[in-house]
Motif scaffolding. Sequence first.
Motif, short mmCIF file in Angstrom:
data_model
loop_
_atom_site.label_atom_id
_atom_site.label_comp_id
_atom_site.label_asym_id
_atom_site.label_seq_id
_atom_site.Cartn_x
_atom_site.Cartn_y
_atom_site.Cartn_z
N ARG A 1 -5.83 45.58 19.70
CA ARG A 1 -6.71 46.00 20.79
C ARG A 1 -8.08 45.32 20.64
N PHE A 2 -8.71 45.08 21.78
CA PHE A 2 -10.01 44.42 21.83
C PHE A 2 -11.03 45.37 22.46
N HIS A 3 -12.17 45.49 21.78
CA HIS A 3 -13.23 46.41 22.22
C HIS A 3 -14.40 45.58 22.73
N PHE A 4 -14.81 45.81 23.98
CA PHE A 4 -15.91 45.06 24.60
C PHE A 4 -17.03 46.02 25.01
N GLU A 5 -18.28 45.62 24.78
CA GLU A 5 -19.43 46.34 25.33
C GLU A 5 -19.83 45.63 26.62
N ILE A 6 -19.78 46.34 27.72
CA ILE A 6 -20.04 45.72 29.01
C ILE A 6 -21.04 46.54 29.82
N ALA A 7 -21.59 45.91 30.85
CA ALA A 7 -22.39 46.61 31.86
C ALA A 7 -21.45 46.97 33.00
N GLY A 8 -21.26 48.25 33.21
CA GLY A 8 -20.26 48.70 34.19
C GLY A 8 -20.56 48.25 35.60
N ASP A 9 -21.84 48.14 35.96
CA ASP A 9 -22.18 47.77 37.32
C ASP A 9 -22.03 46.28 37.59
N LEU A 10 -21.82 45.47 36.54
CA LEU A 10 -21.63 44.03 36.71
C LEU A 10 -20.17 43.65 36.95
N LEU A 11 -19.26 44.59 36.86
CA LEU A 11 -17.86 44.30 37.15
C LEU A 11 -17.69 44.10 38.65
N ASP A 12 -17.07 42.97 39.02
CA ASP A 12 -16.80 42.73 40.44
C ASP A 12 -15.33 43.03 40.74
N ASP A 13 -14.99 43.03 42.02
CA ASP A 13 -13.64 43.40 42.44
C ASP A 13 -12.59 42.46 41.85
N GLU A 14 -12.92 41.19 41.77
CA GLU A 14 -11.97 40.22 41.25
C GLU A 14 -11.63 40.52 39.79
N THR A 15 -12.65 40.84 39.00
CA THR A 15 -12.42 41.16 37.59
C THR A 15 -11.64 42.46 37.45
N LEU A 16 -11.97 43.43 38.28
CA LEU A 16 -11.25 44.71 38.22
C LEU A 16 -9.77 44.53 38.56
N GLU A 17 -9.48 43.67 39.51
CA GLU A 17 -8.08 43.40 39.85
C GLU A 17 -7.37 42.72 38.69
N LEU A 18 -8.06 41.86 37.99
CA LEU A 18 -7.49 41.22 36.81
C LEU A 18 -7.21 42.25 35.72
N LEU A 19 -8.16 43.16 35.50
CA LEU A 19 -8.02 44.16 34.44
C LEU A 19 -6.88 45.13 34.71
N GLU A 20 -6.53 45.32 35.96
CA GLU A 20 -5.40 46.20 36.29
C GLU A 20 -4.10 45.67 35.69
N LYS A 21 -4.05 44.37 35.40
CA LYS A 21 -2.84 43.75 34.86
C LYS A 21 -2.76 43.84 33.34
N ALA A 22 -3.81 44.32 32.70
CA ALA A 22 -3.83 44.37 31.23
C ALA A 22 -2.81 45.36 30.70
N PRO A 23 -2.07 45.00 29.64
CA PRO A 23 -1.16 45.96 29.01
C PRO A 23 -1.93 47.18 28.52
N LEU B 1 -4.54 47.46 25.32
CA LEU B 1 -5.03 46.16 24.83
C LEU B 1 -6.55 46.09 24.87
N ILE B 2 -7.16 46.65 25.91
CA ILE B 2 -8.60 46.53 26.13
C ILE B 2 -9.28 47.90 26.08
N GLN B 3 -10.40 47.94 25.38
CA GLN B 3 -11.26 49.12 25.36
C GLN B 3 -12.64 48.70 25.86
N PHE B 4 -13.28 49.54 26.66
CA PHE B 4 -14.62 49.25 27.15
C PHE B 4 -15.61 50.31 26.68
N GLU B 5 -16.75 49.86 26.21
CA GLU B 5 -17.88 50.74 25.94
C GLU B 5 -18.96 50.40 26.96
N ILE B 6 -19.36 51.38 27.75
CA ILE B 6 -20.29 51.16 28.85
C ILE B 6 -21.53 52.03 28.65
N GLY B 7 -22.66 51.39 28.48
CA GLY B 7 -23.90 52.13 28.28
C GLY B 7 -24.48 52.62 29.60
#
Length: 555
Positions: free
Chosen positions: A262-284, A287-293
């Motif tokens: 698994r991969f853990h990423f620290e991200i800014a939640g408001d910077l996610l765009d629709d294209e990236t969100l559609e990509l993330l829907e395909k993640a097993p 596999l991915i963990q998000f930490e959002i401040g």
Amino acid sequence: MEKSLKALICALNSQYVHSALAPWYLVAAVESCCDKGISAEVVEGNVNEELEVIMQRILEREFQVLAFSCYIWNIRMVRELLPRVKSERPDAVIILGGPEVSCGAGEILSEEPLVDYVISGEGELPFALLLGAIARGESAEGIPGLSLRKGGKVCSAEPYVSDSDPPSPYSEEYFKRLGNRLAYLETSRGCPFSCAFCLSGCGKLRFFDLERAKREILMLAGSGARAVKLVDRTFNSNRKRAAELFAFVIENFGGKIPEGTRFHFEIAGDLLDDETLELLEKAPAGLIQFEIGIQSLNEKTLKAVRRKTDIERLKSNVKRLVKMGNIHVHVDLIAGLPYEDLSSFAESFNGAYELGAHMLQLGFLKLLRGSAMHMDRQSYPGRFSGEPPYEVLETPWLSAEDIALLRRTEWALNRLHNSGRFRRTLGYVFERTGEKPFEIFTAFGGRIGEGEKAGLSLDSLIGLAMKFFGEKDEIDKMVLRDMLVCDCLSTNASGQIPPALRVEDPGLKRLRKRFESGEGRKGIARLYSEPCAVIADYREKNPVTGEYPLAKVPL
């Protein structure tokens, strides 16, 4: 002519499971920049070990130079080690570096006469240059980022920021030491934001070579590490680059990236765009963990600390991520920020909780050396602990009693929600009572004394929850009991029901005998608020929630 020189770099982690990255960067810099006679070795420990154990580990090595990576969690231990090391190795040159000493290096040198040098900012090049100067017997004056003494006076330097990528820290020795601990990966330095409470915005933001990032992702994934944490402060500050790396991880899962990693990423939640969100829907799943401040949902507070956030976009994106069901989502709040009184913080808490994230971390403001809050005390008033980690004690908006109350809230939040062990129970309680999460957790946290909390067993906690929630008029005690039973079976592979939830029922033995056959270990219990049994299957758990599947069987 340079002489041979051996440096020992000591990394004291906050827990055993964490692996240090900074010292291996320094070793790589020495190997790439210094003559062959100069070498560096890493010794690791953690702050939960006895001081004498760490001392023995250091003294087992031969060295002429001893360097420490300093952070808020280990600076106290470092300072305790200094006189002991010097008493045993009086000729050793002592170097400090890291975020805890980078700002105020001159002050550190004044306070610690046993320290010879302090490196501020990025340490790879300054450390290599300093070892070369020591080996040649030359003055180290003028090395970027290096503070030292000259003629009895302290000469301070500004933190050094490089223009180039640092050498890769991932040597054969690094992987040999890593074992099954948490692995760290850095693909950029700096941050696009300049939050007043943080140091990450110091220096310009720069991204490492993209192909290097991909190579190192595969190296760490293939090392046996089950979790890889990206330490980029805002991983998705470059949306296109982040999306390419997300896609790379997704595409290689099950091949070059082993299943279970698994991969853990620290991200800014408001910077996610629709294209990236559609990509993330395909993640097993998992596999991915998000930490959002989030830090706060109070607009005035965010403006005061220079935190730029599109709150509505952030809320929408977090809800969408949670709804996907394949990504573990962790959000953060900070108590003690300007203009955040108890009422305002309760609103931030309730708003953040309602996003549905798997974890909601309630942190307390720390007055970090070199941060805008530390440098401008008039604009950011408050009282903070003088000892690391310099946490808030009170502010003009939160009294010491308010802080103590929030500590109780944090304890209850961690034990009930963040543990993942009471998901159904909490959902039922909130739905039936209409009470807000902040009210519930604060009241629960105040139910037992501070001294009792540390040793409270899971069985006792469940018993306390049964009693506490069962006292509410809107709660059906039998439904509450059944919810707790389902939570217990789905999160505890022992299959045991704690004493507070047991019911004397002569038919239970026949029930277990009826359903125990078949493959795999199971947890079996009868529900009494409806005519059915529940069966937990302990062969495989959900990689996102950590729960085992639970099925209801009519009786």
